[in-house]
Structure formats: C-alpha cells, structure tokens
Design a protein around this motif. Sequence first.
Motif, mmCIF file in Angstrom:
data_model
loop_
_atom_site.group_PDB
_atom_site.id
_atom_site.type_symbol
_atom_site.label_atom_id
_atom_site.label_comp_id
_atom_site.label_asym_id
_atom_site.label_seq_id
_atom_site.Cartn_x
_atom_site.Cartn_y
_atom_site.Cartn_z
ATOM 1 N N LYS A 71 0.751 -1.146 0.195
ATOM 2 C CA LYS A 71 0.118 0.056 0.004
ATOM 3 C C LYS A 71 0.774 1.234 -0.197
ATOM 4 C CE LYS A 71 -3.906 -2.383 2.499
ATOM 5 N NZ LYS A 71 -4.586 -2.326 3.568
ATOM 6 N N ARG A 72 2.188 1.071 -0.286
ATOM 7 C CA ARG A 72 3.077 2.186 -0.379
ATOM 8 C C ARG A 72 3.504 2.964 0.852
ATOM 9 N NH1 ARG A 72 4.965 3.849 -4.947
ATOM 10 N NH2 ARG A 72 5.371 5.970 -4.363
ATOM 11 N N LYS A 73 3.255 2.078 2.062
ATOM 12 C CA LYS A 73 3.434 2.540 3.387
ATOM 13 C C LYS A 73 5.053 2.328 3.737
ATOM 14 C CE LYS A 73 2.292 1.750 8.056
ATOM 15 N NZ LYS A 73 1.355 0.702 9.113
ATOM 16 N N PRO A 74 5.749 3.087 4.380
ATOM 17 C CA PRO A 74 7.145 2.970 4.429
ATOM 18 C C PRO A 74 7.234 1.939 5.813
ATOM 19 C CG PRO A 74 6.852 5.345 4.484
ATOM 20 C CD PRO A 74 5.420 4.725 4.152
ATOM 21 N N LEU A 75 8.166 1.137 5.511
ATOM 22 C CA LEU A 75 8.186 -0.120 6.452
ATOM 23 C C LEU A 75 9.559 0.174 7.179
ATOM 24 C CD1 LEU A 75 6.955 -3.124 4.619
ATOM 25 C CD2 LEU A 75 5.783 -1.984 6.389
ATOM 26 N N GLY A 76 10.601 0.534 6.414
ATOM 27 C CA GLY A 76 12.200 0.754 6.924
ATOM 28 C C GLY A 76 12.915 1.185 5.763
ATOM 29 N N TYR A 77 14.028 0.773 5.731
ATOM 30 C CA TYR A 77 15.265 1.130 4.587
ATOM 31 C C TYR A 77 16.176 0.131 4.528
ATOM 32 C CZ TYR A 77 18.416 2.788 8.444
ATOM 33 O OH TYR A 77 18.843 2.963 9.440
#
Length: 164
Positions: A71-77
């Motif tokens: 859903k294009r939600k940032p999870l991390g990097y």
Amino acid sequence: MAAVAPAVSSGSTAPLTNGSVPTVADKYRGAVVEDLQLSPAFALPQDEHLGRAIELAYDRDFSHIPVLDRKRKPLGYVEVAALKKKYEAGEANPTDRVAAYMVKFNRSVSTHPYTVITPDTPLSDLEEFLKDKIFALVTDYGRKFVLGVATAQDLETFVSRRGF
C-alpha cells in the motif's frame, strides 16, 4: 517555489549587516523542503530481490533506500553498502527479499514520536530532525506517498548554492 534571498558563506560566523551573528533562520531565510528541489523518491517494494535492489541503488547512486509495503506505506530502509557486503561475503542470496535485510522503522509513538516532513516543512526544522537521523522521508500532506528523501548533504548543497 518561494523566492529566496542570498545569504553569507555557511562556514562563516561573520556578522550580518546589523552586526549580529547569523542564525539557522538566517541561513535558510524561510526556505522549505520544496526549495531543495529533491529528485523524485525512489523506493523498493518489500518483496524486491536483493540482487535487483543493489543494481538499482548503484544505477541511482543511493546509499539508503526506503522499503514500502504493497500500500506504499514506509516499512524501513535498506543500507546499500551493508547489502553489498553481505552479498559479496556469500551471506545473502540475490533472490532473497529486501525485507529480510531492511532496518525497520520503529513505529512506537510513545518512545519514537513520528515527525511529519512535507514540502512545506521549514529547512530549519529539517536540519534539527537530521541531527540524529541518516535521512528524512518527505511525504505528501496526507502521508500517503513518499515524495522524496532528504539528507544533511541536501541541506549543505542548498546553503552552498545560496552562498551562505
């Protein structure tokens, strides 16, 4: 874009015309994140293969890349240098998913309050945020999309372009 007046050199503590020493506010003169003219965001889906992620990172010359869910939600990097090191040491397979190697964002609001960085965020606020962070995700006003990634280097470039 906001109009921006030139300032003095960044390493300078020379007095301004009124005799005072420049402050952070003087350095940015009301500029906001939008004035940085960041490149459009590049992010990886959580199920991207490790080999492809490393290839894309080097093509774009990025050291850290945000990882998003479906859903294009940032999870991390992902930290590209660490990925490459594991890959070269045989500790990671090119078909592994990046989610297995990402640094997860701490979403606990009580211990790590979420700071919203949008195109209208003042650069002085962004500088304060980046004092103990590697980068900032710039999102739209509704926090639905990652628009860009801002770093301390982006601020330094902005200031040097303005001659502060």
